[in-house]
Scaffold this motif. Sequence first.
Motif, PDB file in Angstrom:
ATOM      1  N   CYS A  18       3.278  -4.950   5.476  1.00 33.36           N
ATOM      2  CA  CYS A  18       3.496  -5.410   4.098  1.00 33.36           C
ATOM      3  C   CYS A  18       4.981  -5.618   3.811  1.00 33.36           C
ATOM      4  O   CYS A  18       5.603  -4.833   3.071  1.00 33.36           O
ATOM      5  N   ASP A  37      -5.608   5.647   1.662  1.00 33.25           N
ATOM      6  CA  ASP A  37      -5.607   5.236   0.269  1.00 33.25           C
ATOM      7  C   ASP A  37      -4.314   4.551  -0.133  1.00 33.25           C
ATOM      8  O   ASP A  37      -3.396   4.382   0.671  1.00 33.25           O
ATOM      9  N   THR A  38      -4.235   4.158  -1.401  1.00 30.79           N
ATOM     10  CA  THR A  38      -3.002   3.680  -2.001  1.00 30.79           C
ATOM     11  C   THR A  38      -2.955   4.131  -3.447  1.00 30.79           C
ATOM     12  O   THR A  38      -3.985   4.147  -4.139  1.00 30.79           O
ATOM     13  N   ARG A  41       3.448   0.057   4.145  1.00 28.61           N
ATOM     14  CA  ARG A  41       2.985  -0.097   5.522  1.00 28.61           C
ATOM     15  C   ARG A  41       3.728  -1.231   6.183  1.00 28.61           C
ATOM     16  O   ARG A  41       4.161  -2.186   5.525  1.00 28.61           O
ATOM     17  N   TYR A  67      -5.327  -1.485  -0.235  1.00 27.57           N
ATOM     18  CA  TYR A  67      -4.113  -2.229  -0.556  1.00 27.57           C
ATOM     19  C   TYR A  67      -4.141  -2.662  -2.019  1.00 27.57           C
ATOM     20  O   TYR A  67      -5.193  -2.650  -2.676  1.00 27.57           O
ATOM     21  N   SER A 102       0.847  -1.189   0.000  1.00 27.72           N
ATOM     22  CA  SER A 102       0.000   0.000   0.000  1.00 27.72           C
ATOM     23  C   SER A 102       0.881   1.236   0.000  1.00 27.72           C
ATOM     24  O   SER A 102       1.742   1.398   0.867  1.00 27.72           O
ATOM     25  N   ARG A 128      -8.696   0.776   4.985  1.00 31.31           N
ATOM     26  CA  ARG A 128      -7.358   0.889   4.414  1.00 31.31           C
ATOM     27  C   ARG A 128      -7.298   0.154   3.083  1.00 31.31           C
ATOM     28  O   ARG A 128      -7.742  -0.988   2.978  1.00 31.31           O
ATOM     29  N   GLN A 147      -9.789  -3.608   0.158  1.00 29.20           N
ATOM     30  CA  GLN A 147      -9.918  -2.757   1.331  1.00 29.20           C
ATOM     31  C   GLN A 147     -10.014  -3.601   2.588  1.00 29.20           C
ATOM     32  O   GLN A 147     -10.561  -4.706   2.564  1.00 29.20           O
TER      33      GLN A 147
END
Length: 256
Positions: free
Chosen positions: A145, A29-30, A142, A107, A17, A105, A75
């Motif tokens: 990840c 967001d991403t 993040r 991804y 993300s 969130r 999400q």
Amino acid sequence: MSTRQALVLRLTAPMQSWGVRGGFADYRDTATHPTRSGVLGLLGAALGQSRSEAPGPLTALDLTVRIDRPGTPMQDYQTIGGQSRTEVVPCANGHLRTGAVITRRAYLADAAFTVILTGPAALLRKVSDALDHPVHPPYLGRRACPPTEPYNLGIHQGSVTHLLKTTPLDRQKPRTDDSVTIYVIATITPDDPRVTHTLNDDPHGARHFAERALARSTLTLPAELCSGRGAAPRYTTLHEFRYGPPHSTDTPKPRS
């Protein structure tokens, strides 16, 4: 005459993300590809920089992104606290909040990107060494990840265009087509007519960002460049790309 050098990264994981909106928000967001601030943050973590530290010399690096697999947007719905109306939840900014903290969130699932970094040769070597022996664990946007190994494909000679066309593609080889068309994201000047979009992801000091003009273009590559999805052949392909093919140690046996 010196030959240009570049550091090649392979950024793939089950989830990644690359947030663009600053600060903590109800929706995080991403971007559809790695951001400049996110990649420099990954390098800074490997070097031992703290999250609040300015990127410093890393801003001398330029990056070009090849989208090997765009991934699937997803999400995650998260809640923190909320067991009672009087429960107090600590926030990232150091304050306290009553009740549940609710966030969504975004991804990218199963995405893969090739990032080519150019800049001062000494800095590229320093960063490559740090990625092999990171001070802080690397992550793709993040902390939840972490990247899939190998993510450092080493320093290579040649232009960005040459490396875009020769670095293994992290995707399955098509069954029928003999070529694959992918997208490339490159930084350009704001007045360039090729600008396709902008991102507020160019770090200037600690937690301050400026807008960056980008060009999205297509690149058609031979299907033979695909490394496949099998773990063993893919690892062999990536290992040989970084270190070269293995040298035979066999010696001819004397004839009797």
